[in-house]
Design an enzyme around this catalytic site. Structure first.
Site, PDB file in Angstrom:
ATOM      1  N   CYS A 225      -7.644 -26.653  13.220  1.00 56.93           N
ATOM      2  CA  CYS A 225      -8.779 -27.326  13.336  1.00 56.93           C
ATOM      3  C   CYS A 225      -8.460 -28.945  13.279  1.00 56.93           C
ATOM      4  CB  CYS A 225      -9.598 -27.135  12.447  1.00 56.93           C
ATOM      5  SG  CYS A 225     -10.499 -25.440  12.557  1.00 56.93           S
TER       6      CYS A 225
ATOM      7  N   ASP B  34      -8.497  -7.094   0.907  1.00 54.98           N
ATOM      8  CA  ASP B  34      -7.335  -7.209   1.761  1.00 54.98           C
ATOM      9  C   ASP B  34      -8.089  -6.876   3.299  1.00 54.98           C
ATOM     10  OD1 ASP B  34      -5.800  -4.337   2.967  1.00 54.98           O
ATOM     11  OD2 ASP B  34      -6.995  -4.184   1.201  1.00 54.98           O
TER      12      ASP B  34
ATOM     13  N   HIS C 111      -6.115 -20.237  11.545  1.00 56.58           N
ATOM     14  CA  HIS C 111      -7.402 -20.785  11.482  1.00 56.58           C
ATOM     15  C   HIS C 111      -8.373 -19.547  10.675  1.00 56.58           C
ATOM     16  CE1 HIS C 111     -11.629 -22.000  11.488  1.00 56.58           C
ATOM     17  NE2 HIS C 111     -11.959 -20.967  11.894  1.00 56.58           N
TER      18      HIS C 111
ATOM     19  N   ASP D 113       0.996  -1.219  -0.021  1.00 57.86           N
ATOM     20  CA  ASP D 113       0.076   0.172   0.248  1.00 57.86           C
ATOM     21  C   ASP D 113       0.818   1.279  -0.085  1.00 57.86           C
ATOM     22  OD1 ASP D 113      -1.840   1.698   0.262  1.00 57.86           O
ATOM     23  OD2 ASP D 113      -3.008   1.049   2.365  1.00 57.86           O
TER      24      ASP D 113
ATOM     25  N   CYS E  98     -13.358 -27.086   8.698  1.00 57.54           N
ATOM     26  CA  CYS E  98     -12.075 -26.633   8.436  1.00 57.54           C
ATOM     27  C   CYS E  98     -10.975 -27.588   8.260  1.00 57.54           C
ATOM     28  CB  CYS E  98     -11.940 -25.396   9.111  1.00 57.54           C
ATOM     29  SG  CYS E  98     -10.431 -24.536   8.920  1.00 57.54           S
TER      30      CYS E  98
ATOM     31  N   CYS F 288      -7.601 -26.557   8.318  1.00 56.93           N
ATOM     32  CA  CYS F 288      -6.416 -25.929   8.846  1.00 56.93           C
ATOM     33  C   CYS F 288      -5.611 -26.545   9.649  1.00 56.93           C
ATOM     34  CB  CYS F 288      -6.705 -24.435   9.177  1.00 56.93           C
ATOM     35  SG  CYS F 288      -7.328 -24.339  10.791  1.00 56.93           S
TER      36      CYS F 288
END
Length: 370
Positions: free
Chosen positions: A306, A263, A332, A91, A301, A303
């Site tokens: 999880c 974002d 997560h 940015d 999930c 991930c």
């Protein structure tokens, strides 16, 4: 940079695309995790990569203040400095500068005080572009004036003149052919100003375009209107980035309106305060109801968190003030966002995005927030 439009959803304006950069490809729509200081909070680059992140963000303003673009350049550029070999977007720092309580907005840029030393610093379009050239991200952003909300039409009209003038300076100052520079559409919540700003930037022929000045307190309904005002004037053959957005519902509504890139700090920020996103809404894991809950955060999930840990364990970590709580929750939450946009991509390819969005939000809102 190259953008390929792969598929358009037949019943909405949702798009499936691919952005090719020097450090890899980005499948769109995509969520981009934010690493403001060249690091995602509580996560290592390896953990970020494991979530499936294709591109991350860093911030020009913060990296300019410390450690400085000169040091990062000597280290071999931002990718090498932070050990991330996938695409990066920086940015311009406009949002951060204009969020400062004490600054002076001039015709040539912004004067503000260093947040640590108190020294006066100037940041303008040429300076922001030079800094981003030295940082070496794949995508850089033009320096703009982020218009506050609410704003008068008169102020916003004068502001976009400044943003457009600064955009021209950014283009002239940009010196890296391996780095794409995106223009940023401003105009507050005014339809005519969004249209005029977009059309003027498109005439400058940037390789990509962002919609800025959102997520500043306007709410979802006005956010949708701003995107509706702007999207028709953005070229179909270039990527579209909605800056600083946001919550899952914000992202899905904006994908439906033709946006490609998003974002926000929400996934990692919420993780640090024990708020985790699931397919059935948000959980606040410091609540006592999770003390003996041995289910994963979200059984749907895949991930690392999880697959290996329970809500009860995270509840314990938060109560014990263990740093690991923020790490596992950030893993997560970032994965949740990336799974969501992956589902959106699949739905667009199948021509069923409207159905996907409806079913996702119905399930997401089914149990409220706990």
């Amino acid at each position: 940079m190259k953008f390929d439009l792969i598929k358009k959803d037949p019943t909405t304006r949702a798009r499936r695309g691919r952005v090719t950069t020097p450090h890899g490809t980005i499948e769109t729509p995509i969520f981009m995790p934010v690493g403001t200081h060249a690091a995602l909070k509580a996560m290592s680059p390896a953990q970020v990569e494991e979530t499936g992140a294709q591109i991350i963000l860093s911030n020009t303003y913060h990296l300019h203040l410390r450690p400085g673009e000169g040091l990062i350049s000597k280290a071999g550029g931002l990718h090498k400095f932070m050990s991330w070999d996938k695409p990066i977007l920086t940015d311009s720092g406009g949002f951060q500068v204009f969020s400062l309580p004490k600054k002076k907005i001039a015709e040539d840029g912004v004067y503000f005080r260093h947040e640590i030393s108190g020294q006066e610093i100037f940041l303008g379009p040429a300076e922001a572009t030079r800094i981003q050239n030295e940082l070496g991200a794949d995508i850089a952003m033009a320096f703009d004036e982020c218009i506050p909300y609410p704003s008068t039409h008169a102020y916003a009209a004068q502001s976009i003149k400044k943003t457009l003038r600064w955009a021209e300076i950014c283009m002239k100052s940009h010196a890296r052919p391996d780095q794409a520079l995106f223009g940023i559409v401003q105009g507050s919540t005014f339809e005519d100003l969004r249209r005029d700003c977009a059309k003027a930037l498109v005439d400058m022929d940037f390789p990509g375009y962002a919609v800025g000045g959102v997520s500043v307190g306007e709410g979802l309904e006005l956010l949708k209107k701003v995107v509706d005002y702007t999207e028709p004037f953005l070229p179909e053959n270039k990527p579209r980035y909605l800056m600083g957005v946001g919550l899952p519902e914000d992202i899905l509504e904006s994908i439906e309106r033709g946006m490609d890139m998003f974002d926000c700090v929400i996934p990692t920020r919420y993780a640090r305060s024990a708020t985790l996103f699931t397919s059935h809404g948000r959980l606040r894991l410091t609540h006592r109801r999770y003390r003996r809950d041995f289910f994963p955060v979200d059984p749907a999930c895949d991930c690392y968190c999880c697959r290996n840990f329970s809500r009860a364990y995270l509840h314990h970590l938060y109560n014990a003030n263990e740093i690991l709580s923020a790490t596992l929750a950030a893993i997560h939450n970032v994965r949740f966002y990336l799974n969501m946009v992956a589902g959106a991509r699949d739905a667009i390819e199948q021509g069923t995005f409207a159905e996907f969005k409806r079913e996702f939000l119905a399930e997401y809102n089914s149990q409220g927030k706990s």
